[in-house]
Design an enzyme around this catalytic site. Structure first.
Site, PDB file in Angstrom:
ATOM      1  N   CYS A   1      41.395  53.881  40.632  1.00 34.06           N
ATOM      2  CA  CYS A   1      41.212  52.857  39.594  1.00 34.06           C
ATOM      3  C   CYS A   1      41.424  53.435  38.202  1.00 34.06           C
ATOM      4  CB  CYS A   1      39.800  52.287  39.631  1.00 34.06           C
ATOM      5  SG  CYS A   1      39.161  51.995  41.260  1.00 34.06           S
ATOM      6  N   ASP A   2      40.906  54.624  37.960  1.00 39.78           N
ATOM      7  CA  ASP A   2      40.798  55.110  36.587  1.00 39.78           C
ATOM      8  C   ASP A   2      41.651  56.343  36.267  1.00 39.78           C
ATOM      9  OD1 ASP A   2      38.910  53.105  36.130  1.00 39.78           O
ATOM     10  OD2 ASP A   2      37.289  54.344  36.888  1.00 39.78           O
TER      11      ASP A   2
ATOM     12  N   CYS B   1      36.056  56.295  40.998  1.00 44.07           N
ATOM     13  CA  CYS B   1      37.285  55.860  41.665  1.00 44.07           C
ATOM     14  C   CYS B   1      38.523  56.403  40.950  1.00 44.07           C
ATOM     15  CB  CYS B   1      37.333  54.337  41.702  1.00 44.07           C
ATOM     16  SG  CYS B   1      38.826  53.689  42.427  1.00 44.07           S
TER      17      CYS B   1
END
Ligand code: NAP
Length: 310
Positions: A140-141, A137
């Site tokens: 997200c990261d 992701c």
């Protein structure tokens, strides 16, 4: 155990649409949200192709769309429960039994919209470095890879979309693809090829992810020349497709050989009164717009099925 009219399992676009329609149909639905409200779109940085959701001043984000969908469903009476289904029993027919971590439910009708999850490469090092350099992701990261050199694995729309997004943070993004042609659509391909931070390593597969505490390199093999190499990298972002979240449905409704729920054109599963919509039954289109349409159809069919029984 109180009996519900409709329980919806999953809260992605299909689930929240089914919630909106069944709520407006006075069925007082319960939505069991799963481990991520909104499902995969809540992890999507930019949503450019959902009709009617386009603004002059910014590109809408996945979480923004989820928030509106949630608000709309709740406004009409849907009850969203932050819990996960652990077991179902559909074998005795309606009312259907559903067990979550926190509660047991009986439901006259069920709409399954539990979606799909990112597929794993299945190579040594992958599991061990999740959260320590291996990610599924970008939204997200990506932030953790500011100024770093990373690789993206995959050649589809997701891989290109995420590779482009990751260039906001990373110093360089190398796309490792197992063929010499991308699967991604023309627009995304064009954007990826035009991005100076993105380069491509063709005909190559990742065989191992190595590091010491965090990811330091990937071991790769060229599938044509059989040459192997060790490519130093700070992160490995894997976007190689998805698998349906249908484990809990094994032995309950008919699944195809890949685990997708088999539905007919009216979103009916093999069990009367159990409907399915979105990516748990659709391995082909997998768009927000198609999931929304399927969620709507499943809700209308559930409503019709319930009223015909009365
Ligand atoms: P996908 O289209 O199935 O692409 C998966 C990619 O991963 C392919 O390039 C595939 O290679 C590669 N791959 C699969 N297994 C692999 C393995 N074991 N090792 C190495 N590479 C592997 O999946 P997706 O990109 O997640 O997209 C899924 C669906 O969502 C598609 O219908 C897509 O159009 C849609 N989507 C649309 C958008 C958009 O419209 N903006 C954005 C994201 C996703 P091969 O090409 O060789 O098969």
């Amino acid at each position: 155990m109180e009996k519900e009219r409709v329980v919806i399992i999953g809260s992605g676009p299909a689930g929240l649409t089914a919630a909106l329609y069944t709520a407006r149909g006075q069925l007082n639905p319960v939505v069991i949200a799963g481990n991520q409200l909104g499902g995969q779109i809540s992890l999507t940085a930019e949503v450019e192709n959902y009709p009617g959701f386009f603004f002059d001043d910014h590109t809408p984000t996945g979480p923004e769309l989820v928030e509106v969908m949630q608000k709309q469903a709740e406004h009409f009476g849907a009850r969203i429960v932050f819990d996960e289904v652990v077991e179902v029993d559909f074998t005795k027919g309606s009312p259907f039994y559903i067990k979550t971590y926190g509660k047991e439910y009986l439901a006259d009708a069920v709409i399954v919209t539990a979606g799909a999850s990112p597929r794993r490469l299945g190579v040594p090092g992958e599991e061990a470095f999740i959260g320590r350099g291996v990610s599924y992701c970008g939204t997200c990261d990506g932030f953790f890879f500011r100024g770093k050199d990373i690789v993206v694995v995959g050649g589809g729309d997701s891989a290109m979309e995420e590779a482009i997004f990751l260039t906001r943070f990373a110093n360089s993004v190398r796309v490792i693809h197992r063929r010499d042609q991308l699967r991604a659509g023309a627009t995304l391909q064009k954007r990826a090829f035009a991005n100076e931070k993105i380069s491509f390593i063709w005909d190559t597969v990742v065989e191992e992810i190595v590091g010491n505490g965090t990811v330091q390199a990937v071991k790769v093999r060229n599938v044509k020349s059989e040459e192997t190499a060790v490519l130093p990298t700070d992160g490995v972002f894997i976007f190689i497709g998805h698998y349906p979240n249908s484990k809990f449905l094994e032995g309950q409704v008919e699944l195809d050989e890949h685990g997708y729920v088999i539905t007919d054109e009216m979103m009916r599963t093999s069990v009367e009164g159990v409907f399915a919509a979105g990516e748990i039954q659709d391995a082909v289109y997998r768009q927000i717009a198609t999931s929304v349409g399927q969620g709507c159809a499943a809700a209308l069919q559930a409503e019709r099925w319930l009223s015909e029984r009365e």
